[in-house]
Motif scaffolding. Sequence first.
Motif, PDB file in Angstrom:
ATOM      1  N   ILE A  45      -1.006  54.615 -21.765  1.00 24.54           N
ATOM      2  CA  ILE A  45      -0.921  54.934 -20.040  1.00 24.54           C
ATOM      3  C   ILE A  45      -2.585  54.768 -19.999  1.00 24.54           C
ATOM      4  CG2 ILE A  45      -1.162  56.719 -18.543  1.00 24.54           C
ATOM      5  CD1 ILE A  45       1.499  55.652 -19.110  1.00 24.54           C
ATOM      6  N   GLU A  46      -3.619  55.038 -20.510  1.00 17.94           N
ATOM      7  CA  GLU A  46      -5.004  54.755 -20.467  1.00 17.94           C
ATOM      8  C   GLU A  46      -5.399  53.387 -20.339  1.00 17.94           C
ATOM      9  OE1 GLU A  46      -7.145  56.737 -23.726  1.00 17.94           O
ATOM     10  OE2 GLU A  46      -6.732  58.667 -22.865  1.00 17.94           O
ATOM     11  N   ALA A  47      -4.778  52.531 -21.396  1.00 12.34           N
ATOM     12  CA  ALA A  47      -4.981  50.955 -20.939  1.00 12.34           C
ATOM     13  C   ALA A  47      -4.553  50.503 -19.755  1.00 12.34           C
ATOM     14  CB  ALA A  47      -4.360  50.248 -22.221  1.00 12.34           C
ATOM     15  N   LEU A  48      -3.254  51.074 -19.381  1.00 13.03           N
ATOM     16  CA  LEU A  48      -2.744  50.525 -18.084  1.00 13.03           C
ATOM     17  C   LEU A  48      -3.597  51.115 -16.937  1.00 13.03           C
ATOM     18  CD1 LEU A  48       1.047  51.378 -19.073  1.00 13.03           C
ATOM     19  CD2 LEU A  48       0.065  49.070 -18.309  1.00 13.03           C
ATOM     20  N   ALA A  49      -4.103  52.379 -16.912  1.00 18.40           N
ATOM     21  CA  ALA A  49      -4.686  52.879 -15.832  1.00 18.40           C
ATOM     22  C   ALA A  49      -5.953  51.982 -15.831  1.00 18.40           C
ATOM     23  CB  ALA A  49      -4.985  54.361 -16.122  1.00 18.40           C
ATOM     24  N   LEU A  50      -6.651  51.702 -16.803  1.00 16.66           N
ATOM     25  CA  LEU A  50      -8.163  51.148 -16.714  1.00 16.66           C
ATOM     26  C   LEU A  50      -7.810  49.750 -16.111  1.00 16.66           C
ATOM     27  CD1 LEU A  50     -11.116  50.891 -16.958  1.00 16.66           C
ATOM     28  CD2 LEU A  50     -10.587  50.037 -19.447  1.00 16.66           C
ATOM     29  N   VAL A  51      -7.021  48.803 -16.769  1.00 19.81           N
ATOM     30  CA  VAL A  51      -6.833  47.564 -16.214  1.00 19.81           C
ATOM     31  C   VAL A  51      -6.509  47.418 -14.885  1.00 19.81           C
ATOM     32  CG1 VAL A  51      -5.518  45.465 -16.686  1.00 19.81           C
ATOM     33  CG2 VAL A  51      -6.575  46.664 -18.741  1.00 19.81           C
ATOM     34  N   THR A  52      -5.391  48.281 -14.376  1.00 26.14           N
ATOM     35  CA  THR A  52      -4.831  48.111 -13.274  1.00 26.14           C
ATOM     36  C   THR A  52      -5.574  48.947 -12.146  1.00 26.14           C
ATOM     37  OG1 THR A  52      -3.261  50.063 -13.568  1.00 26.14           O
ATOM     38  CG2 THR A  52      -2.354  48.017 -14.174  1.00 26.14           C
ATOM     39  N   LEU A  53      -6.099  50.215 -12.468  1.00 28.24           N
ATOM     40  CA  LEU A  53      -6.832  50.494 -11.286  1.00 28.24           C
ATOM     41  C   LEU A  53      -8.168  49.854 -10.950  1.00 28.24           C
ATOM     42  CD1 LEU A  53      -7.635  54.448 -12.325  1.00 28.24           C
ATOM     43  CD2 LEU A  53      -6.480  53.277 -10.317  1.00 28.24           C
ATOM     44  N   VAL A  54      -8.806  48.915 -11.771  1.00 31.60           N
ATOM     45  CA  VAL A  54      -9.927  48.265 -11.551  1.00 31.60           C
ATOM     46  C   VAL A  54      -9.506  47.066 -10.732  1.00 31.60           C
ATOM     47  CG1 VAL A  54     -11.682  46.776 -12.339  1.00 31.60           C
ATOM     48  CG2 VAL A  54     -11.439  49.104 -13.361  1.00 31.60           C
ATOM     49  N   LYS A  55      -8.082  46.311 -11.259  1.00 28.69           N
ATOM     50  CA  LYS A  55      -7.731  45.219 -10.659  1.00 28.69           C
ATOM     51  C   LYS A  55      -7.242  45.520  -9.269  1.00 28.69           C
ATOM     52  CE  LYS A  55      -3.783  42.040 -10.563  1.00 28.69           C
ATOM     53  NZ  LYS A  55      -2.472  41.797 -11.371  1.00 28.69           N
ATOM     54  N   TYR A  56      -6.378  46.455  -8.843  1.00 27.19           N
ATOM     55  CA  TYR A  56      -5.900  46.665  -7.771  1.00 27.19           C
ATOM     56  C   TYR A  56      -6.933  47.020  -6.671  1.00 27.19           C
ATOM     57  CZ  TYR A  56      -1.819  44.958  -9.752  1.00 27.19           C
ATOM     58  OH  TYR A  56      -0.635  44.331 -10.277  1.00 27.19           O
ATOM     59  N   GLY A  57      -7.964  48.261  -7.088  1.00 33.40           N
ATOM     60  CA  GLY A  57      -9.144  48.520  -6.491  1.00 33.40           C
ATOM     61  C   GLY A  57      -9.902  47.401  -5.827  1.00 33.40           C
ATOM     62  N   VAL A  58     -10.354  46.503  -6.674  1.00 29.15           N
ATOM     63  CA  VAL A  58     -10.990  45.356  -6.322  1.00 29.15           C
ATOM     64  C   VAL A  58     -10.257  44.506  -5.501  1.00 29.15           C
ATOM     65  CG1 VAL A  58     -12.236  43.486  -7.107  1.00 29.15           C
ATOM     66  CG2 VAL A  58     -12.614  45.602  -8.302  1.00 29.15           C
ATOM     67  N   TRP A  59      -8.944  44.232  -5.696  1.00 32.04           N
ATOM     68  CA  TRP A  59      -8.167  43.368  -5.139  1.00 32.04           C
ATOM     69  C   TRP A  59      -8.022  43.859  -3.495  1.00 32.04           C
ATOM     70  CZ3 TRP A  59      -3.768  43.478  -2.144  1.00 32.04           C
ATOM     71  CH2 TRP A  59      -2.928  42.163  -2.120  1.00 32.04           C
ATOM     72  N   ALA A  60      -7.629  45.311  -3.443  1.00 32.46           N
ATOM     73  CA  ALA A  60      -7.375  45.637  -2.143  1.00 32.46           C
ATOM     74  C   ALA A  60      -8.768  45.629  -1.216  1.00 32.46           C
ATOM     75  CB  ALA A  60      -6.831  46.990  -2.287  1.00 32.46           C
ATOM     76  N   VAL A  61      -9.974  45.968  -1.752  1.00 30.37           N
ATOM     77  CA  VAL A  61     -10.985  45.796  -1.218  1.00 30.37           C
ATOM     78  C   VAL A  61     -11.267  44.577  -0.577  1.00 30.37           C
ATOM     79  CG1 VAL A  61     -13.680  45.984  -1.369  1.00 30.37           C
ATOM     80  CG2 VAL A  61     -12.267  47.663  -2.113  1.00 30.37           C
TER      81      VAL A  61
END
Length: 216
Positions: free
Chosen positions: A82-98
């Motif tokens: 879950i930690e690995a999924l959280a780090l990769v996807t949070l950064v990805k979709y956070g930057v993507w949406a911005v």
Amino acid sequence: MIVSSNRRLYRVIRHIMHSRAFLTMLLLVNLFGTLYGYIWYIPQLVETAPVFLIFVPDSPTASLFFTIAVAGWILGKHFKLIEALALVTLVKYGVWAVAMNLLSLTVEGTLPWTSYMLIVSHGAMALQALLYLGKYKFTYVHLSIAAVWTLHNDVIDYVFGQMPVYPSINQYMDEIGYGTFWLSIGCIGVAWLVVKAGNGDKPRENNHASPLRDIQ
């Protein structure tokens, strides 16, 4: 003197960020954001084929991963996958949406207030994931699974057309898909550096143990 003061300030901030009270507040904020995110996706979800439903609400699922990871930290546990999924996807979709909202602003010349709210909230998503880089304990095994999930999501979005709807920039979808792929690679690279730095993989006494034992 200045260096000493900065170190003291860093220790204070770090202590606050890792305190049970702050982590509990962080969990509640992310839980609320996750619920709001799934509600925001309802109009798209009702038109989505059931086979794609799990892959469509990208950002709320990313914040759900982080919420579960934080819950583990509060309990003194590390849910490594879950930690690995959280780090990769949070950064990805956070930057993507911005990036998508700023591109929409460039095309349209203006944005509703909700879009500015999305810029701030998704920017915070990416930032919080990076602020806790030293907290993650996932290994290369967990990262590999997270990488497959992330890149598979890109296929679902840009091959099967399940990406979030931004009507004003639909004409750039091919370029967006290409850029999103490399954004995924970059975020996976950040997580790889976390493992390489020693936060995840540790020497084992039994070198013949199955790597599946790492999956938690």
